[in-house]
Write a protein that holds these residues in place. Sequence first.
Motif, PDB file in Angstrom:
ATOM      1  N   GLY A  66       0.957  -1.238  -0.120  1.00  0.00           N
ATOM      2  CA  GLY A  66       0.252  -0.086  -0.050  1.00  0.00           C
ATOM      3  C   GLY A  66       0.896   1.279   0.042  1.00  0.00           C
ATOM      4  O   GLY A  66       0.590   2.154  -0.625  1.00  0.00           O
ATOM      5  N   ALA A  67       1.879   1.134   1.032  1.00  0.00           N
ATOM      6  CA  ALA A  67       2.905   2.436   1.050  1.00  0.00           C
ATOM      7  C   ALA A  67       3.471   2.553  -0.507  1.00  0.00           C
ATOM      8  O   ALA A  67       3.577   3.759  -0.952  1.00  0.00           O
ATOM      9  CB  ALA A  67       3.931   2.387   1.811  1.00  0.00           C
ATOM     10  N   ILE A  68       3.687   1.498  -1.021  1.00  0.00           N
ATOM     11  CA  ILE A  68       4.525   1.679  -2.527  1.00  0.00           C
ATOM     12  C   ILE A  68       3.541   2.184  -3.540  1.00  0.00           C
ATOM     13  O   ILE A  68       3.827   3.060  -4.248  1.00  0.00           O
ATOM     14  CB  ILE A  68       5.207   0.358  -2.844  1.00  0.00           C
ATOM     15  N   TRP A  69       2.394   1.532  -3.425  1.00  0.00           N
ATOM     16  CA  TRP A  69       1.103   2.016  -4.335  1.00  0.00           C
ATOM     17  C   TRP A  69       0.733   3.557  -4.177  1.00  0.00           C
ATOM     18  O   TRP A  69       0.627   4.274  -5.186  1.00  0.00           O
ATOM     19  CB  TRP A  69       0.068   1.000  -4.093  1.00  0.00           C
ATOM     20  N   GLY A  70       0.578   3.796  -3.043  1.00  0.00           N
ATOM     21  CA  GLY A  70       0.441   5.160  -2.560  1.00  0.00           C
ATOM     22  C   GLY A  70       1.463   6.220  -3.155  1.00  0.00           C
ATOM     23  O   GLY A  70       1.119   7.084  -3.523  1.00  0.00           O
ATOM     24  N   GLY A  71       2.792   5.828  -3.007  1.00  0.00           N
ATOM     25  CA  GLY A  71       3.959   6.722  -3.414  1.00  0.00           C
ATOM     26  C   GLY A  71       3.660   6.725  -4.960  1.00  0.00           C
ATOM     27  O   GLY A  71       4.424   7.782  -5.494  1.00  0.00           O
ATOM     28  N   SER A  72       3.126   5.669  -5.712  1.00  0.00           N
ATOM     29  CA  SER A  72       3.341   5.730  -7.266  1.00  0.00           C
ATOM     30  C   SER A  72       2.072   6.157  -7.874  1.00  0.00           C
ATOM     31  O   SER A  72       1.799   6.177  -8.970  1.00  0.00           O
ATOM     32  CB  SER A  72       3.654   4.363  -7.843  1.00  0.00           C
ATOM     33  N   GLY A  73       1.124   6.567  -6.909  1.00  0.00           N
ATOM     34  CA  GLY A  73      -0.441   7.044  -7.174  1.00  0.00           C
ATOM     35  C   GLY A  73      -0.433   8.120  -8.268  1.00  0.00           C
ATOM     36  O   GLY A  73      -1.053   8.017  -9.251  1.00  0.00           O
ATOM     37  N   VAL A  74       0.606   9.287  -7.985  1.00  0.00           N
ATOM     38  CA  VAL A  74       0.418  10.281  -9.084  1.00  0.00           C
ATOM     39  C   VAL A  74       0.816   9.806 -10.405  1.00  0.00           C
ATOM     40  O   VAL A  74       0.413  10.264 -11.302  1.00  0.00           O
ATOM     41  CB  VAL A  74       1.136  11.435  -8.446  1.00  0.00           C
ATOM     42  N   SER A  75       1.892   8.919 -10.310  1.00  0.00           N
ATOM     43  CA  SER A  75       2.597   8.491 -11.696  1.00  0.00           C
ATOM     44  C   SER A  75       1.591   7.722 -12.222  1.00  0.00           C
ATOM     45  O   SER A  75       1.610   7.671 -13.519  1.00  0.00           O
ATOM     46  CB  SER A  75       3.883   7.873 -11.161  1.00  0.00           C
ATOM     47  N   VAL A  76       1.045   6.609 -11.901  1.00  0.00           N
ATOM     48  CA  VAL A  76       0.192   5.664 -12.427  1.00  0.00           C
ATOM     49  C   VAL A  76      -1.228   6.333 -12.906  1.00  0.00           C
ATOM     50  O   VAL A  76      -1.997   5.828 -13.665  1.00  0.00           O
ATOM     51  CB  VAL A  76      -0.287   4.493 -11.587  1.00  0.00           C
ATOM     52  N   GLY A  77      -1.693   7.391 -12.176  1.00  0.00           N
ATOM     53  CA  GLY A  77      -2.929   8.128 -12.499  1.00  0.00           C
ATOM     54  C   GLY A  77      -3.634   7.997 -11.293  1.00  0.00           C
ATOM     55  O   GLY A  77      -3.970   6.893 -10.736  1.00  0.00           O
TER      56      GLY A  77
END
Length: 473
Positions: free
Chosen positions: A431-442
Amino acid sequence: MTDLKLLLNQINPFSSRHETSDDYNEEEFKLPNMTSLVIMLVMNFLLQISFFIVISSSSKYTEYLGGNATFSGIVIGIPTAFAGLSLIPLTRYDKGMYKMPLHVSCCFSILGHVAYALAFRANFLYLILIGRCLTGVAFSMFMYCKRYCTDPRIVGIRRRTTLASWMVICQAMGMSFGPFLGGVLYKVGFSNSIFNGYTSPGWIMTGIYAGFWVLMTIYFEDIPQPPTTKELRSASPIVSLQVKGEDTEASPDYPSASTTHPASPIDKSFRAQLSLITWFQWGVIACMCWFSMLCFFILGSWEANLPVFSATAENFHWSPFAAGNFIALGVISCFPFLLLNLLAARHIQDRKILAFGTIIGLAGLIIFLSILRTGKVNYGSLFACWWTVALGFNLATTVTLSLLSKQLPPEWNGPTSILIQCSNFTGRVTGAIWGGSGVSVGMSNFVGLEIAMVGIGAVFFTALWKDLKTKTG
């Protein structure tokens, strides 16, 4: 053979552990030593602060040392991976007790926070990661905190959800106070190479853990030591006579079998219990593991994403201080409802609490997706979404372990605690990794994946609704 039959009779069948009677039973309402319980709750609170205190400033800290937003997400989430790995040796040597894991957790918390703080002076990006990995070993204590609140040796079946609710309140306090404290320390700054806005969280938590370690050593009382193999063998002739006479009760049940050798009757009884589990009961275990992972995946991703999203959004451009305050305000406003849940847990079944929390959290995700699509993201709408997500999935985490502890035999509390906590850790790190990448993936894709994961949980939940029934409390 008679020993094995007695042990099997002592372990209630799965169906008998469901809610079948409301008669008062003192054993069902027992509680652990109050001082020790408070120490475990405070430890859970401090560990939550340790996990979340870096969220407000980690993106800026990693950027200063040459990292990016994704690396910041890894810094936030990686401790739980090491927490899961450290459970392997800890559970091998803990002997079903709690004081040794407490010592290990305090020690590695201090080492991890010191390393995290020294990264600025050393100007070494990966020292942040090393520090968080060391702190991750301390986070293995999360499992022991949960296991303590559902341990059948010290907690009655009608008090496990209540104690789990206290754990969630401490969890929410840490989720709110951690980002707020991190944001305040970043705002104040303390402009020197040792103690500044980036490093001060590490130094302050080091001091707190040092003081707590001393108090814990003095005041914590561990649970009674389970019987050794020699004691079990010497007691077996007496047990056999009791079985033949059939006029006395069996010897006391010792749920922890960690000290017995492989061929012991207790191990045989554990294997016999495996044959009693139906596919539906395996489904309940899988369902609770999924929801444990899901709740912390979503909570962790939002905590990691909000500072990144708010810093890049055109109508926000928040500093770490503002993002930390926003996160803290959302969780603090959940407290009245979490306290209400503490009272309701004594009268409402675990499955209903799980359903209620999931529905609230899902509503927040759907609303957030709709305002992203319509471009109506502002402070009020974002706060409403974060509040419902924080409230809903914090409520849902209350029952994942307590429900299993009520349905499965006492001997299973240790293994199920590990299963639930590993699911927890998996959700936190991903979840932390996904949250950090949220803006990048849309951001739409970010929320869409979470809605899909809740949908999978809903299928589990609907199919197993009848099998999720347990006693209240």
